[in-house]
Structure formats: C-alpha cells, structure tokens
Design a protein around this motif. Structure first.
Motif, PDB file in Angstrom:
ATOM      1  N   VAL A   1       4.882  -7.995 -13.761  1.00 32.53           N
ATOM      2  CA  VAL A   1       3.066  -7.629 -13.694  1.00 32.53           C
ATOM      3  C   VAL A   1       2.663  -6.570 -13.310  1.00 32.53           C
ATOM      4  CG1 VAL A   1       1.669  -8.955 -12.287  1.00 32.53           C
ATOM      5  CG2 VAL A   1       3.484 -10.419 -14.016  1.00 32.53           C
ATOM      6  N   GLY A   2       1.699  -5.709 -13.690  1.00 30.98           N
ATOM      7  CA  GLY A   2       1.342  -4.783 -12.653  1.00 30.98           C
ATOM      8  C   GLY A   2       0.128  -5.049 -13.093  1.00 30.98           C
ATOM      9  N   TYR A   3      -0.777  -3.483 -11.930  1.00 30.37           N
ATOM     10  CA  TYR A   3      -2.428  -4.016 -11.829  1.00 30.37           C
ATOM     11  C   TYR A   3      -2.777  -3.040 -12.650  1.00 30.37           C
ATOM     12  CZ  TYR A   3      -6.213  -4.011  -9.048  1.00 30.37           C
ATOM     13  OH  TYR A   3      -7.917  -4.183  -8.275  1.00 30.37           O
TER      14      TYR A   3
ATOM     15  N   ASP B   1      10.453  -0.202  -5.062  1.00 30.74           N
ATOM     16  CA  ASP B   1       9.954  -0.926  -5.222  1.00 30.74           C
ATOM     17  C   ASP B   1       8.302  -1.221  -3.857  1.00 30.74           C
ATOM     18  OD1 ASP B   1       9.598  -3.911  -5.749  1.00 30.74           O
ATOM     19  OD2 ASP B   1      10.929  -4.513  -3.924  1.00 30.74           O
ATOM     20  N   VAL B   2       7.572  -0.207  -4.163  1.00 29.82           N
ATOM     21  CA  VAL B   2       6.507   0.136  -3.363  1.00 29.82           C
ATOM     22  C   VAL B   2       5.335   0.182  -4.285  1.00 29.82           C
ATOM     23  CG1 VAL B   2       8.179   1.031  -2.188  1.00 29.82           C
ATOM     24  CG2 VAL B   2       6.834   2.614  -3.551  1.00 29.82           C
ATOM     25  N   CYS B   3       5.005   0.049  -5.273  1.00 24.43           N
ATOM     26  CA  CYS B   3       4.055   0.218  -6.977  1.00 24.43           C
ATOM     27  C   CYS B   3       4.299  -0.667  -7.542  1.00 24.43           C
ATOM     28  CB  CYS B   3       3.997   1.561  -6.113  1.00 24.43           C
ATOM     29  SG  CYS B   3       2.152   1.519  -7.292  1.00 24.43           S
ATOM     30  N   ASN B   4       3.672  -1.736  -7.404  1.00 24.87           N
ATOM     31  CA  ASN B   4       3.224  -2.260  -8.556  1.00 24.87           C
ATOM     32  C   ASN B   4       1.718  -1.674  -9.620  1.00 24.87           C
ATOM     33  OD1 ASN B   4       1.426  -3.585  -7.431  1.00 24.87           O
ATOM     34  ND2 ASN B   4       1.598  -5.562  -7.891  1.00 24.87           N
ATOM     35  N   TRP B   5       1.645  -0.733  -9.219  1.00 28.24           N
ATOM     36  CA  TRP B   5       0.020  -0.199 -10.367  1.00 28.24           C
ATOM     37  C   TRP B   5       0.501   0.808 -11.890  1.00 28.24           C
ATOM     38  CZ3 TRP B   5      -4.862   1.499  -7.436  1.00 28.24           C
ATOM     39  CH2 TRP B   5      -5.444   0.690  -6.137  1.00 28.24           C
ATOM     40  N   LEU B   6      -0.042   0.185 -12.495  1.00 24.92           N
ATOM     41  CA  LEU B   6      -0.010   0.544 -13.695  1.00 24.92           C
ATOM     42  C   LEU B   6      -0.776   2.294 -14.048  1.00 24.92           C
ATOM     43  CD1 LEU B   6       0.100  -2.323 -15.990  1.00 24.92           C
ATOM     44  CD2 LEU B   6       1.837  -1.097 -14.779  1.00 24.92           C
TER      45      LEU B   6
ATOM     46  N   LEU C   1      -5.034  -7.762 -12.180  1.00 24.06           N
ATOM     47  CA  LEU C   1      -3.128  -7.997 -12.983  1.00 24.06           C
ATOM     48  C   LEU C   1      -2.564  -8.677 -14.111  1.00 24.06           C
ATOM     49  CD1 LEU C   1      -1.378  -9.860  -9.965  1.00 24.06           C
ATOM     50  CD2 LEU C   1      -0.908  -7.267 -10.502  1.00 24.06           C
ATOM     51  N   THR C   2      -1.728  -8.169 -14.756  1.00 26.73           N
ATOM     52  CA  THR C   2      -1.934  -8.362 -16.367  1.00 26.73           C
ATOM     53  C   THR C   2       0.301  -8.356 -16.401  1.00 26.73           C
ATOM     54  OG1 THR C   2      -2.111  -7.431 -18.393  1.00 26.73           O
ATOM     55  CG2 THR C   2      -1.439  -5.637 -17.417  1.00 26.73           C
ATOM     56  N   ALA C   3      -0.585  -9.484 -16.994  1.00 28.88           N
ATOM     57  CA  ALA C   3       1.429  -9.218 -17.281  1.00 28.88           C
ATOM     58  C   ALA C   3       1.777  -8.494 -18.620  1.00 28.88           C
ATOM     59  CB  ALA C   3       1.833 -10.618 -18.201  1.00 28.88           C
TER      60      ALA C   3
END
Length: 360
Positions: free
Chosen positions: A27-29, A69-74, A36-38
C-alpha cells in the motif's frame, strides 16, 4: 484525516499503512489524489501499478525513504539510476544521524507527524515551495540533535522558511518533561510542525501577499522587537486575563507567535473535524437546548465549510471528547478555551486560507 480502504479487499486502511493486513497487497499514498492505494507489481522491479481506478495504468515507485520504513508515499517512476524522493520528503534538508542508536525510531516518529502536516497543507491547497525551488524563502526542515557534550542544545524554531526541529522532541518522556517545565497544556510533534509552518505562511500569505496591515489589525504590531519580546515574556509573571484574547500563553509573547499558535489551532480543528466526520461521529448534547451542528453533517472543513459551521461543529465535539477523557481519568483532549477574541483570530486565518484557495 480521511478513512481509506484497500481497492482489492475493502479492508480499512490507515494513513501510515504500507501493506493491507487482510490481502497483504503493498500500500502507498498518492498525494495528488489524497488517496491510499493497493499496489500490483509492474514489469520493472521496484515499480508498481496503483489499483486505484483513476490511475491504474500509471507506474509509480515508493519514496527512497520507504527503505527506512519512515515514508509510504509514492512518486512517479523515473530513471532507474535516479533515487526517487516523494513530495513530502523533498522538503527535508537534514535528517537525524542514523548511526546514533535510537535516531531511526525518532526519525520515524518525526516523519509520521510531518507527513500528516503535508496531508493537511495539500488538502487546504496552500502554496508549497521547497528550498530548491526557492533558495531564499522556500520551506525546508532540519531535524537536529544536541551536541554530544550538551553544550549546544538545538532549539526548535523557524527562520525564513527553514524549520529546525530538535529530535529530542520525538522522545515522549523528554517532551513531557519540557511541557511541564514550560507550563504548556499541549506539546506534540504534530503541534510543533503546525506551529512552525504557521511562521512560514505568515511570510507567504501575509508579508509577501500585501496583508500585513490587515493582520496587524487582528494580531498586533509585529514590528515589536522579537528577541526582546521573548525575553520579556519569559521574565515576567503571566497576567491572568490572557485567555480572553489568546489561544495559549505562548501566543502572548509576540504577534508572530500569536499568529503561529492560532494557525496551528486552525489546522488542529479542520483535521480533527474531518476525522470525526469520516467516522460518522455526531454530537447532540442532551442539555435541553436546541440541536447544534455536528461533524457528521459538516461540509468539507478544508474547502467548503464556513467559519461559523466549523465552530458550531468543533465546540460540541471537544466538549464531548473532553468529557470522555475525564470519565477515564485522563487530561482533557482539547484543553483550550476559544473566547470571542480567539475566534476573531481564527476567523482571520480561515478567511486568509479561503482567499488563497480562491486564487489557485
């Protein structure tokens, strides 16, 4: 904050998630869509196709800071030899020294708060220029540690777009100690970010946009010497009537601090109201009085709700949550009083943001 769900299995997702706990899709943003998207793998290793229908055929990659593991943005897929950095992380100038034990976890907490700040700024459609786009006044962050010998403690603050955050603020015990020592009701990483970015937006939306006199008519004359004002603030007993006109004791120090504190509270309010509305929280106090507006029926507080609608939703919500906290023996969720004087200042911030949105 919105509620999110997995496009594959409809499992609820939270803003910081990197994988769906039900179907295990990554998952990312997507900041451009506030979504948020799969993700499904693309043909090139490390690239992904969003399962969000609006951008299903796009190729995206995780921010380089995802590796820590500090960012989930795309961000958009680029040349494989180029290290991609997401929109929010492009504003970092200095990160903590990760060779120091504990600093990775401190940085992770800092980034969670910073990304929530950027979620709100983007939802409000506010102008954002980083230091590379505007070397003189663009927004940038230095996350700094004190000198090892304790001789040079880092001070959290703002200097013409450059926000310095002392990373000791990511240690809960240290931050609570400072909160008590300074007589503050509230001290959080997210609160620091919202306050300091208020100074940045004073520059952008007030100073550089020709609104200085209008701002002075509400917050006072900012030409008062800033350092002398701070020294006087910490050197004199605080008057007992500050709550009539200021949202916090620190706001009394100088008009710039008053603006930043009020700005931070406005961001607290719209963000929390969006969360309450997303969860369907409605407040109808059983006091025998007429029904009041509630977050569940509120228009989008970021873009559409009027100031009065926001206030009419906010006051009963905070009263209810404060009462719930007291029932558990906890401190108030929102230990502030929004008097008529404070509301006048919040209304100025609201109008300032709405005027800016209308120009974009």
């Amino acid at each position: 904050m919105k509620l999110f769900s997995c496009q594959c299995c409809e499992q609820p997702l939270f803003f910081e998630n990197t994988a769906c706990e039900s179907c295990h899709h990554p998952v990312g943003y997507l900041p451009g869509l506030s979504m948020l998207t799969a993700l499904e793998p693309a043909q090139v290793a490390g690239r992904w196709h969003p399962m969000e229908p609006q951008v299903r055929h796009a190729e995206v990659v995780y921010c380089a800071n995802h590796a820590y593991d500090v960012c989930n943005w795309l961000t958009s897929a680029t040349d494989q030899n180029h290290t991609p950095v997401c929109f929010a992380c492009r504003f970092n100038r200095t990160i903590p020294d990760l060779s120091v034990p504990g600093n990775l976890e401190r940085w992770r907490k800092i980034e969670i708060a910073k990304h929530r700040l950027f979620y709100t700024l983007l939802r409000l459609r506010l102008p954002l220029r980083n230091r590379w786009e505007d070397p003189e006044g663009g927004l940038a962050f230095d996350f700094l540690d004190d000198a090892p010998d304790g001789s040079a403690p880092v001070m959290t603050g703002h200097d013409n777009g450059l926000i310095t955050l002392a990373i000791r603020e990511a240690d809960d015990a240290e931050r609570e100690r400072m909160r008590v020592e300074m007589g503050e009701y509230y001290r959080t990483l997210l609160g620091h970010f919202r306050h300091e970015v208020g100074h940045y937006y004073w520059n952008v939306l007030v100073r550089d946009a020709g609104r200085v006199e209008a701002c002075r008519s509400v917050f006072g004359d900012d030409r008062e010497d800033y350092q002398q004002a701070l020294q006087a603030h910490y050197g004199r007993p605080l008057s007992t009537d500050w709550r009539e006109h200021y949202v916090s004791a620190y706001a009394t120090a100088h008009p710039w601090e008053d603006f930043a504190e009020t700005w931070a509270h406005y961001l607290h309010i719209v963000s929390t109201l969006e969360t309450a509305s997303a969860y369907g929280v409605t407040i109808n106090p059983a006091t025998g009085t007429a029904a009041v507006s509630a977050p569940g029926t509120l228009k989008d507080p970021y873009l559409r709700a009027s100031f009065d609608e926001i206030m009419n939703a906010w006051m009963p919500l905070t009263s209810a949550v404060n009462s719930l906290n007291r029932s558990m023996g906890l401190s108030d969720f929102y230990p502030f009083v929004l008097t008529a004087g404070v509301r006048r200042k919040l209304a100025f911030i609201h109008a300032l943001i709405r005027e800016t949105q209308a120009l974009r």
